[in-house]
Design an enzyme around this catalytic site. Sequence first.
Site, PDB file in Angstrom:
ATOM      1  N   GLU A 199       0.885  -1.172   0.000  1.00  0.00           N
ATOM      2  CA  GLU A 199       0.000   0.000   0.000  1.00  0.00           C
ATOM      3  C   GLU A 199       0.912   1.207   0.000  1.00  0.00           C
ATOM      4  OE1 GLU A 199      -3.158  -0.192  -0.295  1.00  0.00           O
ATOM      5  OE2 GLU A 199      -3.496  -2.296   0.180  1.00  0.00           O
ATOM      6  N   CYS A 216      -2.729   8.858   3.149  1.00  0.00           N
ATOM      7  CA  CYS A 216      -2.441   8.460   1.764  1.00  0.00           C
ATOM      8  C   CYS A 216      -3.616   8.743   0.851  1.00  0.00           C
ATOM      9  CB  CYS A 216      -2.099   6.975   1.723  1.00  0.00           C
ATOM     10  SG  CYS A 216      -3.396   5.963   2.450  1.00  0.00           S
TER      11      CYS A 216
HETATM   12  N1  LIG Z   1      -1.606   3.234   0.572  1.00  0.00           N
HETATM   13  C1  LIG Z   1      -1.792   3.197   1.864  1.00  0.00           C
HETATM   14  O1  LIG Z   1      -2.620   2.454   2.389  1.00  0.00           O
HETATM   15  C2  LIG Z   1      -0.972   4.089   2.767  1.00  0.00           C
HETATM   16  C3  LIG Z   1      -1.370   4.237   4.098  1.00  0.00           C
HETATM   17  C4  LIG Z   1      -0.618   5.064   4.941  1.00  0.00           C
HETATM   18  C5  LIG Z   1       0.497   5.722   4.457  1.00  0.00           C
HETATM   19  N2  LIG Z   1       0.855   5.545   3.160  1.00  0.00           N
HETATM   20  C6  LIG Z   1       2.017   6.252   2.630  1.00  0.00           C
HETATM   21  O2  LIG Z   1       3.077   6.277   3.593  1.00  0.00           O
HETATM   22  C7  LIG Z   1       3.896   7.414   3.379  1.00  0.00           C
HETATM   23  C8  LIG Z   1       4.152   8.105   4.702  1.00  0.00           C
HETATM   24  O3  LIG Z   1       4.720   7.227   5.612  1.00  0.00           O
HETATM   25  P1  LIG Z   1       6.292   7.106   5.860  1.00  0.00           P
HETATM   26  O4  LIG Z   1       6.937   8.440   5.716  1.00  0.00           O
HETATM   27  O5  LIG Z   1       6.455   6.378   7.140  1.00  0.00           O
HETATM   28  O6  LIG Z   1       6.731   6.191   4.635  1.00  0.00           O
HETATM   29  P2  LIG Z   1       8.147   5.464   4.390  1.00  0.00           P
HETATM   30  O7  LIG Z   1       8.020   4.755   3.101  1.00  0.00           O
HETATM   31  O8  LIG Z   1       9.262   6.386   4.577  1.00  0.00           O
HETATM   32  O9  LIG Z   1       8.247   4.409   5.595  1.00  0.00           O
HETATM   33  C9  LIG Z   1       7.319   3.357   5.742  1.00  0.00           C
HETATM   34  C10 LIG Z   1       7.978   2.236   6.528  1.00  0.00           C
HETATM   35  O10 LIG Z   1       9.085   1.744   5.777  1.00  0.00           O
HETATM   36  C11 LIG Z   1      10.260   1.816   6.563  1.00  0.00           C
HETATM   37  N3  LIG Z   1      11.403   2.018   5.682  1.00  0.00           N
HETATM   38  C12 LIG Z   1      11.930   3.161   5.225  1.00  0.00           C
HETATM   39  N4  LIG Z   1      13.008   2.902   4.455  1.00  0.00           N
HETATM   40  C13 LIG Z   1      13.156   1.563   4.433  1.00  0.00           C
HETATM   41  C14 LIG Z   1      14.098   0.664   3.834  1.00  0.00           C
HETATM   42  N5  LIG Z   1      15.112   1.106   3.095  1.00  0.00           N
HETATM   43  N6  LIG Z   1      13.941  -0.656   4.036  1.00  0.00           N
HETATM   44  C15 LIG Z   1      12.923  -1.120   4.796  1.00  0.00           C
HETATM   45  N7  LIG Z   1      12.013  -0.319   5.391  1.00  0.00           N
HETATM   46  C16 LIG Z   1      12.133   1.002   5.215  1.00  0.00           C
HETATM   47  C17 LIG Z   1      10.007   2.950   7.533  1.00  0.00           C
HETATM   48  O11 LIG Z   1      10.846   2.862   8.657  1.00  0.00           O
HETATM   49  C18 LIG Z   1       8.548   2.708   7.861  1.00  0.00           C
HETATM   50  O12 LIG Z   1       8.415   1.663   8.795  1.00  0.00           O
HETATM   51  C19 LIG Z   1       3.119   8.263   2.389  1.00  0.00           C
HETATM   52  O13 LIG Z   1       3.693   8.097   1.122  1.00  0.00           O
HETATM   53  C20 LIG Z   1       1.716   7.683   2.422  1.00  0.00           C
HETATM   54  O14 LIG Z   1       0.964   7.885   1.263  1.00  0.00           O
HETATM   55  C21 LIG Z   1       0.163   4.739   2.314  1.00  0.00           C
HETATM   56  O1  LIG Z   2      -3.003   6.941   5.205  1.00  0.00           O
HETATM   57  C1  LIG Z   2      -3.633   6.071   4.706  1.00  0.00           C
HETATM   58  C2  LIG Z   2      -4.638   5.202   5.373  1.00  0.00           C
HETATM   59  C3  LIG Z   2      -5.813   5.999   5.716  1.00  0.00           C
HETATM   60  C4  LIG Z   2      -7.062   5.201   5.783  1.00  0.00           C
HETATM   61  O2  LIG Z   2      -7.044   3.976   5.980  1.00  0.00           O
HETATM   62  O3  LIG Z   2      -8.099   5.830   5.627  1.00  0.00           O
END
Ligand SMILES: NC(=O)c1ccc[n+]([C@@H]2O[C@H](COP(=O)([O-])OP(=O)(O)OC[C@H]3O[C@@H](n4cnc5c(N)ncnc54)[C@H](O)[C@@H]3O)[C@@H](O)[C@H]2O)c1
Ligand SMILES: O=CCCC(=O)O
Length: 514
Positions: A287, A321
Amino acid sequence: MASSFAAAFGLKDEGLLQTKGYIAGRWRDALDGATISVSNPATGEEIGTVPEMGVKETQEAITAAQDSFKAWKRTTAKVNRRVSLSFERVLTAPNLSIQMISQKFWEAPSANSVPKTHELNLIQTLENGKTLNDAKAEITYSSSFIEWFAEEAVRTYGETIPAPVPGIRNVTVMQPVGVCAILTPWNFPSAMITRKLGPALAAGCTVVVKPPPETPFSALALVELARRAGFPDGVINVVTTMKNVGEVGKELCENTIVRKVTFTGSTAVAKLLYSMSASTMKKISFEAGGNSPFIVFDDADIDAAVEGAALCKYRASGQTCVCANRIYVHSSVYAEFASRLAAKVATFKVGSGLDKETTHGPLIHDRAIKKVEEHVADAVGKGAQVLIGGSRLEGPGSFFAPTILSDVPPNVRLSNEETFGPVAALIKFETEEEVLKLANDTQYGLAGYFYSRDIGRVWRVAEALEVGMVGANTGMISSAVIPFGGVKESGLGREGAHGIQEYMQTKLIAFGGV
Ligand SMILES: NC(=O)c1ccc[n+]([C@@H]2O[C@H](COP(=O)([O-])OP(=O)(O)OC[C@H]3O[C@@H](n4cnc5c(N)ncnc54)[C@H](O)[C@@H]3O)[C@@H](O)[C@H]2O)c1
Ligand SMILES: O=CCCC(=O)O
């Protein structure tokens, strides 16, 4: 340590504030004793530390998950359902409620400034910054995944398939995929974990969770509650890490014992984990990021569209997100929509999530503020006007004023990148064809929203938007029961609804000689 720490935050149930990783049923420090500092985004002050673990601890956690899988996969669906429902109950139990104070949580509670809340809400507000109301909503959301998948545990049916030749009977059974690695973001510190943990445990899998370094305490509290609910040692393991995340992530993706990687976070990290998981052909669900369009057509109910946009754009201060990133408004209703949205935003109260008056909390950290500033500066440099807000709020903490940019040209950074902050970018359009082209002109495809009262258009636009989820006349789509996920570079697979299948494999058993 955990106990004095919990007392400092006014937590009655001290066991909920865990400050160590969790492997094979034991709370664990990093092997070299290193720690990660976790701070409150509303003040910038440290609230505690968790271990900076590395590859060795990750391998131990994977082995613990492998060992416990032998028994957990054989647990009957009925028992599995019961344990998961106990978990859901301890997550929502009234006896976890505490008296807590607004603003100065370190002082003794005073009668009239004390809303009753759940300890998990407080932990989440402290480490993520979201308001206590938003934290409460998230804990409810979080437990709804556990409840939903507890009920799914008893419905993982196989099939019988008529054979094309005599003497054969084809039957399928559903089996847990095995050890799962769960990597999650900070923006929903609890729900993004339970959205994966719920189906994984219900399917009979065991897990290694790698929570984000910004919000580890919510994850550790969840695990403590899961432990109390009766999940056996080793079924759930947690490795906390920040600096070592690259090597820990590599281990989780490349270790042959791990059979599934499930990730929520940015598209950039999703791509990295995707490529690393290829080497051992893991089952995956990702996701990833979004850049949702929100379209207001000329026949829209403007009241509803303003309410929907305010909710969809500014939920969690723009850090979801599925938040609208680009708001396209038909030229004939543009002025009315813009002024009504501005009036609504002017009522927002930005501040500490602990203050009961606060409607919108801080951004997670200064890096988040910087990105929002860059997007605003880029749009303004290309001709956008600041209708309200537009800058960081001075003082401690990482606060950004809820912002509306008007007359935003289509070729700005926020059209292609996720802003992840409280900035509504209003873009004028003339025709349905034009706006669909703009809405789909992105590598992202998570959610899309639009407001229209023309039933033909509602179908056309819903079908034409290149996204995994559409909100037609609503700015809020999320719940445990929907198939949550994106297309294009927003992800692979679906969570919620039929999500238990993502943690199972279909096995065919062909009976010959019948
Ligand atoms: N599509 C969805 O359901 C959804 C839901 C919530 C958040 N998001 C997305 O998450 C992002 C915000 O969250 P964030 O800043 O924590 O994202 P991120 O991608 O920086 O981090 C997400 C997770 O991955 C880990 N991570 C980072 N680099 C890594 C690596 N090299 N190897 C392994 N793990 C690693 C982080 O520590 C964290 O646990 C936004 O882009 C948002 O859209 C998506
Ligand atoms: O940030 C993404 C998840 C938000 C949601 O589940 O509505």
